[in-house]
Design a protein around this motif. Sequence first.
Motif, PDB file in Angstrom:
ATOM      1  N   ALA A  71      -0.604  -6.548   2.446  1.00 31.50           N
ATOM      2  CA  ALA A  71      -0.309  -7.617   1.483  1.00 31.50           C
ATOM      3  C   ALA A  71       0.532  -7.094   0.322  1.00 31.50           C
ATOM      4  O   ALA A  71       1.422  -7.788  -0.183  1.00 31.50           O
ATOM      5  N   MET A  72       0.269  -5.881  -0.098  1.00 26.27           N
ATOM      6  CA  MET A  72       1.078  -5.286  -1.176  1.00 26.27           C
ATOM      7  C   MET A  72       2.504  -5.050  -0.704  1.00 26.27           C
ATOM      8  O   MET A  72       3.464  -5.337  -1.417  1.00 26.27           O
ATOM      9  N   SER A  79     -14.210  -6.340  10.636  1.00 27.27           N
ATOM     10  CA  SER A  79     -13.525  -6.541   9.373  1.00 27.27           C
ATOM     11  C   SER A  79     -14.471  -6.113   8.263  1.00 27.27           C
ATOM     12  O   SER A  79     -14.743  -6.848   7.318  1.00 27.27           O
ATOM     13  N   PRO A  92     -10.121  -4.090   6.005  1.00 26.83           N
ATOM     14  CA  PRO A  92      -9.785  -4.785   4.755  1.00 26.83           C
ATOM     15  C   PRO A  92      -8.785  -4.005   3.895  1.00 26.83           C
ATOM     16  O   PRO A  92      -7.961  -4.616   3.206  1.00 26.83           O
ATOM     17  N   ASN A 113      -5.376  -4.449   5.409  1.00 28.52           N
ATOM     18  CA  ASN A 113      -4.894  -5.779   4.995  1.00 28.52           C
ATOM     19  C   ASN A 113      -4.322  -5.721   3.575  1.00 28.52           C
ATOM     20  O   ASN A 113      -3.311  -6.357   3.273  1.00 28.52           O
ATOM     21  N   LEU A 114      -5.012  -5.013   2.731  1.00 30.66           N
ATOM     22  CA  LEU A 114      -4.622  -4.915   1.324  1.00 30.66           C
ATOM     23  C   LEU A 114      -3.247  -4.252   1.203  1.00 30.66           C
ATOM     24  O   LEU A 114      -2.353  -4.751   0.501  1.00 30.66           O
TER      25      LEU A 114
END
Lengths: 468, 468
Positions: free
Chosen positions: B235-236, B202, B228, B231-232
């Motif tokens: 999430a968006m 990660s 990461p 993940n971003l």
Amino acid sequence: MFRPLLTLTGGLIAALAVSAAQAKPLTQEDLSVAEVLRDRALESSDAYSIVESLTVEVGPRPAGSEGDRRAVAWAQEKMKALGFDRVYTEQIEVPRWNRGHAHARVVAPFPQPLVVTSLGYSVGTPEGGLTAEIVEFADVEALIKAPARKVKGKIAFINKRMERARTGEGYGPAVGGRSKGMRAAAEKGAAALLIRSVGTDSDRFAHTGMMSINGVEGPVPALALSAPDANLLEAMLKRGKPVQVQLDVHNQHLEDGPSFNVIGEITGREKPEEVMIIGAHLDSWDESTGALDDGAGVAIVMETARLIAELPQRPRRTLRVVLYGAEEIGLVGAKQYVEAHRSELDNILAVSESDFGAGKIWRFDTRLPESKFAIADQMMQLLAPLGIERGNNKSSGGPDSSVFVAQGVPAFGLYQDGSDYFDYHHTPNDTLDKVDPKILQQNVAAWVVMSFLTVEMEGDLGRIPTDN
Amino acid sequence: MFRPLLTLTGGLIAALAVSAAQAKPLTQEDLSVAEVLRDRALESSDAYSIVESLTVEVGPRPAGSEGDRRAVAWAQEKMKALGFDRVYTEQIEVPRWNRGHAHARVVAPFPQPLVVTSLGYSVGTPEGGLTAEIVEFADVEALIKAPARKVKGKIAFINKRMERARTGEGYGPAVGGRSKGMRAAAEKGAAALLIRSVGTDSDRFAHTGMMSINGVEGPVPALALSAPDANLLEAMLKRGKPVQVQLDVHNQHLEDGPSFNVIGEITGREKPEEVMIIGAHLDSWDESTGALDDGAGVAIVMETARLIAELPQRPRRTLRVVLYGAEEIGLVGAKQYVEAHRSELDNILAVSESDFGAGKIWRFDTRLPESKFAIADQMMQLLAPLGIERGNNKSSGGPDSSVFVAQGVPAFGLYQDGSDYFDYHHTPNDTLDKVDPKILQQNVAAWVVMSFLTVEMEGDLGRIPTDN
């Protein structure tokens, strides 16, 4: 010799101290409410949601940038949504800088690229880059002592390792290369400065960070190498042949511009003009989403205030959350805050800041007059079950808080476990996945105990001796 | 029903198997010598010196590059210095590619930069870059199944996580997005492909790697996001608004050019034409110094041969170290080796490759005819004290070795603990500091036992069934 009298006086002082300690500033009811708040914090995932929101919806937010502007808007909106009574900003003035590219490569004797990043506010290289020989120094002191002829025209390489510690105490001895190295290199006519990153990881990330630039004549490019790249350079130098490195760096210094401290309050029901300031900094470095530095702190203090705002009544005094601007580039927001509010400093009961990542809180430090230790002891009743021990009375309250402490404002310090903080500090790798939601709950639990009891207690915390 | 006869036959087979197992191909003297070699390996730091030398003095060495050319020269020099009897190269032809820049940023709804890297041999974006909406897929199969209208003009994002395992078995299910994703995206008219890195870390490193490009009409830019950053994006996307990403990628496809397999031999004293091949690959990806992939393997097999060369007499048969070229871009060196030496394959006793990093060896796999299991059992007498257990008979012998195995050549597999291998695999973070010198000694100790006993034993290892 008047020993009996002296003894009597000593005994009297001791008795008075015991009496002060026994005067308990917090009522059982205060403690019961704080306990409820603490236990609610341990159940709530709202702090994690806040840092998630900041990192996903805003991301990097260096002082004075577009991201900073969006962070300021985000913070105000979030505070309003969380039920703060009053939300406002105070403008500050910040120097601005845009990172461009930073390419480095060994050109001889073993050509290969190096991973570097510009230190904050570094100048670039001349168009087309520069190539020079490396000259190695064990630390910044060695560079400062070196004769200019040894450094002139070369790239000074400060190869100082940082030690890992729960307290982060390895940072101080290592950070001088970053803060003072460029000035020393420039004074001696170096072509550039390279430092081993101030960090504890062994990952291929270079750690940026601020350096002292004011008044440096003829500043030179200043870059950090990742730890593996510093190892590489060290290994090449050990082979005894001159090592030539080429640097190609472009950065942009802009005019000063505005940033903001963002402030939200839970207004006190009895003495609203008396405030405790809990803070974190809103700005981050530009290469990461600033989850640990200082998104976690922003989340912790905002959620602390939200929990207190949920109580059936407001606390006796005001809890003020200050999200400082431009901390990374020299505590700019905190300094301008203290300057602007100098006449009101006596109304600030205490300050505290969360700015050391998202590790478990393990120690409770203070900066209080001795006569006020009793309140800390009472707080400890609720902090100890969180795995927190009583620390010392030397707390700075955190970087931004230290500006208030220097003016005599008391401080609290909830010390996080910083064992891995400097693995990520000021690197692109400071991202949300490094924040553990469970540990964040423990943090908020401690913060809400400390904050609520401070704004709810009888009496005040007095003043502490100032630095000068 | 002739049960008694069947039982008798079964009994006979069992008896024969026991007898085969009891026929011990290795003498007590062979084992004693191997034990001495093993214990010398546990004392020697020479393997570490070799990988240190390769990473410091050569560094990145992608197939057909200037670094590759220097690696080939380095390997020959090193083998000569280590006392190999014969050192030579065999030219191979490789496709060549230069990585340029790869910039990605979310432009809406939450503008911020993303860390990406081009997958191997990706094309660039049109001049000025491209901006398109993200469409997410759970894995490459979902992309393949999707109707073209869902993908056309968009950036296909394959968001498949890789599971961590000691065996590395999470790689297979995850790697399809990288190997097959671009082809599927191109076929459906996507603007580009983005994949969550095939890795277990990660950290903010994107993992590069090869993809299938042959015959793809209208290839599109293909990039990996760091975990990461994946993940971003995830999430968006969860927030429900269209996510627009801008890509600016530049890479360069060059004409095919030469690379080399580098070969060194310890010539057999009795049957020099019969050889065991132990190998590793010399090329690396371009963004790291390739310490784990495959500098460690290069060091392990070179040091294994050096230890055997130090014995007072040469082993009965030849030990051939092959450092394959261009493994990363499709086992190019191994395939051309097998093609060029097709008529001599029957003289290859066995193959084995070290190409899984530098973790502790914990399992000894084989690919042998059943009648030859006894030698593995005897080897285990010396491997077990190193903490190694007997595994299965399904070993591929390693990536390059698998090309030989497909032709019926037996193989050995000393399985390393790969728990963290995919934290670093194909990232800039694959550097020397990830190699533990102590564990490297254990690796060489196991390799020297296996290698020496294979070239010294009586008899041979037969052939194994071929794939077709």
